[in-house]
Write a protein that holds these residues in place. Sequence first.
Motif, PDB file in Angstrom:
ATOM      1  N   UNK A  10      26.259  10.677  -4.300  1.00  0.00           N
ATOM      2  CA  UNK A  10      26.059   9.622  -5.293  1.00  0.00           C
ATOM      3  C   UNK A  10      26.032   8.245  -4.654  1.00  0.00           C
ATOM      4  N   UNK A  11      26.924   8.016  -3.683  1.00  0.00           N
ATOM      5  CA  UNK A  11      26.962   6.712  -3.021  1.00  0.00           C
ATOM      6  C   UNK A  11      25.633   6.423  -2.336  1.00  0.00           C
ATOM      7  N   UNK A  12      25.091   7.413  -1.665  1.00  0.00           N
ATOM      8  CA  UNK A  12      23.799   7.213  -0.985  1.00  0.00           C
ATOM      9  C   UNK A  12      22.682   7.014  -2.003  1.00  0.00           C
ATOM     10  N   UNK A  13      22.750   7.737  -3.119  1.00  0.00           N
ATOM     11  CA  UNK A  13      21.749   7.563  -4.165  1.00  0.00           C
ATOM     12  C   UNK A  13      21.838   6.166  -4.772  1.00  0.00           C
ATOM     13  N   UNK A  14      23.070   5.695  -4.978  1.00  0.00           N
ATOM     14  CA  UNK A  14      23.254   4.361  -5.555  1.00  0.00           C
ATOM     15  C   UNK A  14      22.687   3.293  -4.641  1.00  0.00           C
ATOM     16  N   UNK A  15      22.914   3.446  -3.340  1.00  0.00           N
ATOM     17  CA  UNK A  15      22.387   2.438  -2.399  1.00  0.00           C
ATOM     18  C   UNK A  15      20.872   2.366  -2.465  1.00  0.00           C
ATOM     19  N   UNK A  16      20.236   3.481  -2.759  1.00  0.00           N
ATOM     20  CA  UNK A  16      18.770   3.505  -2.833  1.00  0.00           C
ATOM     21  C   UNK A  16      18.280   3.055  -4.198  1.00  0.00           C
ATOM     22  N   UNK A 723      34.112  -0.604   8.785  1.00  0.00           N
ATOM     23  CA  UNK A 723      32.821  -0.039   8.425  1.00  0.00           C
ATOM     24  C   UNK A 723      32.598  -0.119   6.925  1.00  0.00           C
ATOM     25  N   UNK A 724      33.707  -0.034   6.174  1.00  0.00           N
ATOM     26  CA  UNK A 724      33.620  -0.049   4.716  1.00  0.00           C
ATOM     27  C   UNK A 724      34.630  -1.040   4.130  1.00  0.00           C
ATOM     28  N   UNK A 725      34.302  -1.548   2.966  1.00  0.00           N
ATOM     29  CA  UNK A 725      35.204  -2.387   2.185  1.00  0.00           C
ATOM     30  C   UNK A 725      35.351  -1.730   0.820  1.00  0.00           C
ATOM     31  N   UNK A 726      36.582  -1.375   0.474  1.00  0.00           N
ATOM     32  CA  UNK A 726      36.835  -0.691  -0.798  1.00  0.00           C
ATOM     33  C   UNK A 726      35.961   0.549  -0.965  1.00  0.00           C
ATOM     34  N   UNK A 727      35.755   1.280   0.148  1.00  0.00           N
ATOM     35  CA  UNK A 727      35.012   2.529   0.088  1.00  0.00           C
ATOM     36  C   UNK A 727      33.511   2.389   0.132  1.00  0.00           C
ATOM     37  N   UNK A 728      32.988   1.170   0.292  1.00  0.00           N
ATOM     38  CA  UNK A 728      31.549   0.954   0.333  1.00  0.00           C
ATOM     39  C   UNK A 728      31.142   0.398   1.700  1.00  0.00           C
ATOM     40  N   UNK A 731      27.566  -3.409   4.816  1.00  0.00           N
ATOM     41  CA  UNK A 731      26.256  -4.023   4.583  1.00  0.00           C
ATOM     42  C   UNK A 731      25.935  -4.115   3.097  1.00  0.00           C
ATOM     43  N   UNK A 732      26.347  -3.092   2.306  1.00  0.00           N
ATOM     44  CA  UNK A 732      26.099  -3.121   0.869  1.00  0.00           C
ATOM     45  C   UNK A 732      26.910  -4.222   0.194  1.00  0.00           C
ATOM     46  N   UNK A 733      28.154  -4.377   0.643  1.00  0.00           N
ATOM     47  CA  UNK A 733      29.013  -5.430   0.074  1.00  0.00           C
ATOM     48  C   UNK A 733      28.418  -6.812   0.352  1.00  0.00           C
ATOM     49  N   UNK A 734      27.955  -7.005   1.586  1.00  0.00           N
ATOM     50  CA  UNK A 734      27.346  -8.295   1.947  1.00  0.00           C
ATOM     51  C   UNK A 734      26.072  -8.527   1.148  1.00  0.00           C
ATOM     52  N   UNK A 735      25.257  -7.472   0.978  1.00  0.00           N
ATOM     53  CA  UNK A 735      24.004  -7.602   0.236  1.00  0.00           C
ATOM     54  C   UNK A 735      24.260  -8.006  -1.218  1.00  0.00           C
ATOM     55  N   UNK A 736      25.297  -7.423  -1.846  1.00  0.00           N
ATOM     56  CA  UNK A 736      25.573  -7.758  -3.243  1.00  0.00           C
ATOM     57  C   UNK A 736      26.025  -9.208  -3.375  1.00  0.00           C
ATOM     58  N   UNK A 737      26.887  -9.641  -2.456  1.00  0.00           N
ATOM     59  CA  UNK A 737      27.322 -11.044  -2.498  1.00  0.00           C
ATOM     60  C   UNK A 737      26.135 -11.970  -2.275  1.00  0.00           C
ATOM     61  N   UNK A 738      25.284 -11.612  -1.326  1.00  0.00           N
ATOM     62  CA  UNK A 738      24.109 -12.420  -1.017  1.00  0.00           C
ATOM     63  C   UNK A 738      23.195 -12.527  -2.239  1.00  0.00           C
TER      64      UNK A 738
END
Length: 788
Positions: A10-16, A723-728, A731-738
């Motif tokens: 699910x995590x990989x699907x969500x990232x896509x 590598x992860x922040x709160x299980x994510x 790079x995904x965390x940085x992308x969302x903030x950006x």
Amino acid sequence: MRDEEYFAIKERAARRFMKIPHVTAVGIGSKEKDGKPTGEIVIKVYVSKKKPAREVPADELIPPEFEGLPTDVVEMGELKPDAPIPGVPDPGSTSTLTDSSRERPLKGGIQISTESKGGAYGTLGCFLVDKNDSTAVYALTNHHVIAKDGKMSLSRRVEQPNSNTFTTADSIGLVAGGGDDSTRDAAIVRLAPQMQWLAEIKGIGVVKGMHTITVAEAGTGTYQVKKRGARTQLTGGTISSIMTSVGGVSNGIIITANPDPANPGTLMFFSAPGDSGSVYLNNNDEVVGLHFSGWHSAPLSSNYGKSGGMPIADVLRRFREVERIDLEVATAASLNSTQTVAYPAGAPNMAGADIETDSDHGYYRPLTGGSQILAAPMLGHMNTTTLGCMVKVTTEPDAAYALTCYRGVSANGTIPPTAETKIGQPDNEESCSGCCTNTFGKFSKGSANADRNAAIVKMDDGMKWLAEVLQIGYIKGIHTVTPAEVSSGTYQVRKRGAQSRLTGGVITAVGGVHGTLPAGVNANAMLIRPNPNPSRPGDDISFSHFGDRGAVVVNEDDKVVGLLYDEIEIPSGSSGRILYGVATPIQIVIDQFNSVDSVQITVATATQVDDVQTASNSSMVAVADNAGSTVFRPQPQASPVIFLPTREAAPVGVGAYARLKQDLSLSGTGRMIAAVWKKHQEEISHLIETNRRVATVWHRSGGPAILQALVRVFYTPSARVPQQINGEPLSDCIDRSNSIFNKYGSESLRRDLTLLKQALPDIAGMTYREILKLFEENAGVPELVKQA
């Protein structure tokens, strides 16, 4: 397949899929056909509007399966917080259902509101108990229910029910912690002593425990849950998906409201604004989740209204990790089993490791009593002490001072402070430019001898402060303890120290007033015996520890009665050691400043919470409002808020700051980072402070945790960026903030962030030196560097 494997897919699907426009959430659940569950486990992809495949661009089509799991596209709009709401009902809404009744004993599913929020309300979900201290009982709700403008204050009271004007008689306790990040939107309220409560949910019954929903259970599409909210009261629904990436969280529970058999086809909602903070229970009356949001817009097809929450196990885990409180859901064996909150217990013994991890090293602006301070040139948590409360000097009406103990700012008398000794909160770090300073003032007056141990620190011009003490509230005055009060053996007091935080006890003796003092304390001392902890009988117990010295002792009327300066063991015949707190009566403290230092002081008071005041010293130059902010965090807030969790490192200091600038200047990427920060620091800080959507995504994307990690790798050569922040993935965390800064930022900020994203390599898993080397090797840095 194990649940963990489903969640990883699910995590990989969500990232896509979350990058596709109109996709609102991705989770694990049951396939739906004609609006009914089939029982087949699928990746559920929620979209704001479902369209025929021929109308969807090829690069936005959801494939029929992902990594072997079928997909199912379901229509659902953007989830929005269900609280707070205006005090006036919206026409045509379900506001006529709102339950604003006063409930005593307290129970779950009832209306609550926070002091100074102007009539907005939410729901008290259920009760939690500290596994290590049964005197600490908490009401669970959402962070956005108790926060004001996104900021949380540990001095703010909560009332039940809601009123447009806060009523002391309806106060049930004070905010004790919480946060809004990628795994929780949660807060706890510590119930006031003698408050009565029931481990029940109104209209449902007793709470029988907690449960974590499995993939198999969610995959049936028929797993029933219910909630009782203050707005829509009792409603039921089915689990649509779990571990859903939605609304800034990665572990969301999506619920579809049950249809009304009497009115088939009628749109039904599981929740509405005002229900936030309620808990989800299964058919066994076990808590499975904490509600925080709902979709309230009319659907574009005949599906039912959906709501969102988060697993209760994840909520409790975050309180354990961040607030260092190990909580469990309160349960009962039968109805009407009324319980009464005891007075706060003393603190357990704290070893060196406990002091590092469990003390409160938080950064508080405006300055607030009960917080950690450190005098220069001392370093480290073992040399910190506590800011007791704020005082005023009668001859300087616009100036402000902080009251503490003298030995706490003098390395126990080994480094006498001078008029140039700087004091900082939570430590004394500062940069050479002055932009990154924790210093709030300089030592003014005080001393320590056989009769005295007190000091005052004069605040810098422009420093903002509150006449409040964390976890106690605003100070209402002072009180001189009488012989009758001491002799009663029941006179309850509290203190909030930086080391052992909130503790309670009973005054057993006051020199020259009543009782016998042991050898080794001042003749005018006040002795406070810690209240027992029923959860840990026979263990060592203390009213205070050395890092708490300087805290003020406060009675039940929120009036200061003493200044804590020591602790002493008094044999009791019990199996555990009992350390009494030793304080000086507050009136004696005031009189000594007058007689010894020729300074007349008064304890600063307030008549309401969040009454921010500003120190003004006519002989000094005014300081800008953002003084005290640091290079790695937002500017000071309008109410007390911990920007950095207690486990985080200190901000970059004077020598380190210069080294950081030098290191970044050695590469194009480094220079670009420095240029972007210098150019946009004020705008970024302003967005986080004033825009709720930006602040929510920033915190839920782990923004503060990312900055903390960067500070840690800077200070510790062996430390690596996680590598992860709160299980994510980082790079995904940085992308969302950006993305959120791109959405609400200026054109210049959007442009520079786009360029920075193109230039910034992946630094996950690297040490500081490895990052610098990678920066040097990184070619093709955009044009921004030349413009900075």
